[in-house]
Design an enzyme around this catalytic site. Structure first.
Site, PDB file in Angstrom:
ATOM      1  CG  HIS A 165      27.923  21.262  59.903  1.00 40.30           C
ATOM      2  ND1 HIS A 165      28.942  22.165  60.294  1.00 40.30           N
ATOM      3  CD2 HIS A 165      26.859  21.966  60.256  1.00 40.30           C
ATOM      4  CE1 HIS A 165      28.346  23.284  60.771  1.00 40.30           C
ATOM      5  NE2 HIS A 165      27.198  22.919  60.802  1.00 40.30           N
ATOM      6  CB  SER A 286      37.733   2.309  34.953  1.00 41.61           C
ATOM      7  OG  SER A 286      38.671   1.491  35.188  1.00 41.61           O
ATOM      8  CE  LYS A 292      35.021   3.603  39.294  1.00 42.02           C
ATOM      9  NZ  LYS A 292      36.329   3.923  39.630  1.00 42.02           N
TER      10      LYS A 292
END
Ligand code: ARG
Length: 470
Positions: A165, A286, A292
């Site tokens: 989960h 990016s 990034k």
């Protein structure tokens, strides 16, 4: 060649020329030229069979084979010559035949004896897919499995959180987690191998749909092309594309597995997880945010799963409710198929190349594995070894966890007196059980995280066996 100089092999029955727009709409040569080498291979075998059956002469057979060989060489080198096919010729089958007739007019006109493009295209596709599976897909899957096993071998003691989960569940080893993928890819490989059994059926000789009045021998053609069997029903032989569907379906399952792995790579490379770092060469930046470093390769693997599923829906829909036998709709099988082949080969190539450039943050993995009461099941199983029924042990452990949460403590931080308030069966030996190392080592059940070395051995044995020998 000038466009209006093309005479269609089927033009005998027609008074008017085909409209340009219809030629444009119905052509497949812009994509089925991919099949040229298989088409020629099939034609050579067909020619030899025709000669063996005394349907054509030795000299005719010789000229046809020589002409086909020349065409093969020409087509092989066409890329360097900026070669473009004329769409008026419709498809690769007609192109090759027309070229042959130009070279050897008399013999060339006999190639299409006891054959139709309907059985010819089915043959080409089968030859193509056998090649793709045997030499394209399977070796690449094996290489990837071996890479994963090598990385697993060095990470038998790297402990990480196992999840259910998306919540931390129990500690596992990184080796165990990676081997889960090796198992998935093993099944993927088996599915391709299994499909191969059905693809390996010669449709040639079915002709248009009903067979032929001529005295052909389908078995010798099959032998020449290395097919294990010949199709038993000529209508089925030209109508069937379930082997294409099967291949794309198997590829969809492969991509589904790939996408799960890719998703984990994406998640694991976030600051939040920080489980891995992918080398700069295998990430991208990016255009606006200077900080990034993005896991685009993994994202695109995940993304490309969509186009493979799309191809599956496309071919299933094309084939749905098609009356027997061949229908032109079936020409729509090729573009999705070729796209799937290109996509999975690209994906397998890049994942094979990238995976060794992933660095695992072992400290972080171990630290996270120990958090979040991941040893609660170990405590419950400890109580079971002291003869407590599991349901009771589960409940008591749950109470202990609740108590710990209230005190902001971890299980191993409780004193023995605190433990004993919950159960008399808990002794000092509990502390040696409440470490992630003990937890992992203890899970020795077959397939469990504590017997990963044995799993590696079993998988290596399986992989070392030559896959064609099974
Ligand atoms: N280009 C066709 C295809 O891809 C080849 C078979 C055409 N047969 C026919 N009778 N028109 O399916």
């Amino acid at each position: 060649m000038k466009k209006d100089s093309i005479k269609k092999p089927w033009s005998g029955r027609f008074k008017e020329k085909t409209a340009k727009s219809v030629e444009e709409f119905t052509e497949s040569i812009s994509f089925d030229h991919e099949l040229f080498s298989y088409d020629i291979m099939g034609s050579v075998a067909h020619t030899e069979m025709l000669h063996e059956q005394s349907i054509i002469t030795e000299n005719e057979a010789f000229e046809i084979a020589a002409g086909l060989k020349e065409i093969l060489l020409e087509l092989d080198s066409r890329d360097s010559k900026n070669f473009e096919f004329d769409k008026a010729i419709e498809d690769i089958h007609m192109y090759i035949e027309a070229e042959l007739i130009k070279k050897y007019p008399d013999a060339g006109k006999k190639l299409h004896t006891a054959r139709s493009r309907n059985d010819q295209v089915a043959l080409d596709l089968r030859l193509y897919l056998m090649d793709v599976i045997e030499f394209g897909v399977i070796p690449r899957i094996i290489t990837f499995q071996k890479t994963l096993i090598e990385i697993a071998k060095t990470n038998i003691d790297t402990i990480m959180p196992g999840y259910t989960h998306m919540q931390r569940a129990q500690p596992v080893t990184l080796a165990h987690h990676l081997l889960a993928y090796v198992e998935m890819f093993e099944r993927d490989k088996e599915r391709y191998k299994d499909a191969l059994k059905r693809i390996d059926t010669l449709p040639l000789g079915a002709c248009a749909l009903a067979g032929t009045t001529l005295n052909i021998n389908r078995n010798t053609a099959a032998k020449r092309l290395d097919f294990s069997r010949i199709s038993g029903n000529s209508i089925d032989a030209v109508s069937d594309r379930d082997f294409v569907i099967e291949f794309i379906s198997n590829s969809s399952i492969l991509m589904m597995h790939m996408s799960r792995m890719a998703e984990e790579l994406v998640l694991w490379s976030t600051k939040e997880f920080s489980f891995i770092e992918i080398d700069d060469a295998y990430t991208t930046g990016s255009s606006i945010m200077p900080q990034k470093k993005n896991p685009d390769v993994a994202e695109l693997i995940r993304g490309k799963t969509g186009r493979v599923y799309g191809a599956l829906v496309s071919i299933l829909t094309t084939m749905k409710a098609l009356p027997l036998a061949y229908n032109r709709d079936m020409q729509e099988d090729k573009e999705p198929l070729f796209d799937v082949v290109k996509t999975i080969i690209k994906v397998l190539n890049i994942i094979n190349e990238m995976f060794p450039h992933i660095r695992f943050n072992n400290e972080r993995l171990r630290k996270t594995a120990a958090e979040g009461f991941s040893l609660a099941t170990d405590l419950a199983e400890y109580l079971v070894t002291k003869k407590m029924p599991f349901r009771e042990a589960h409940e008591i452990t749950g109470n202990i966890v609740k108590y710990c949460i209230g005190k902001s403590m971890d299980l191993h931080e409780l004193t023995i007196e605190e433990f004993k308030k919950f159960s008399d069966l808990i002794d000092n030996d509990i502390y040696s059980r409440l470490t992630v190392e003990a937890s992992v080592k203890g899970r020795k059940s077959f397939g469990g995280t504590g017997e990963v070395e044995e799993q590696i051995e079993r998988l290596r044995e399986k992989l070392d066996k030559n896959w064609t020998e099974e």
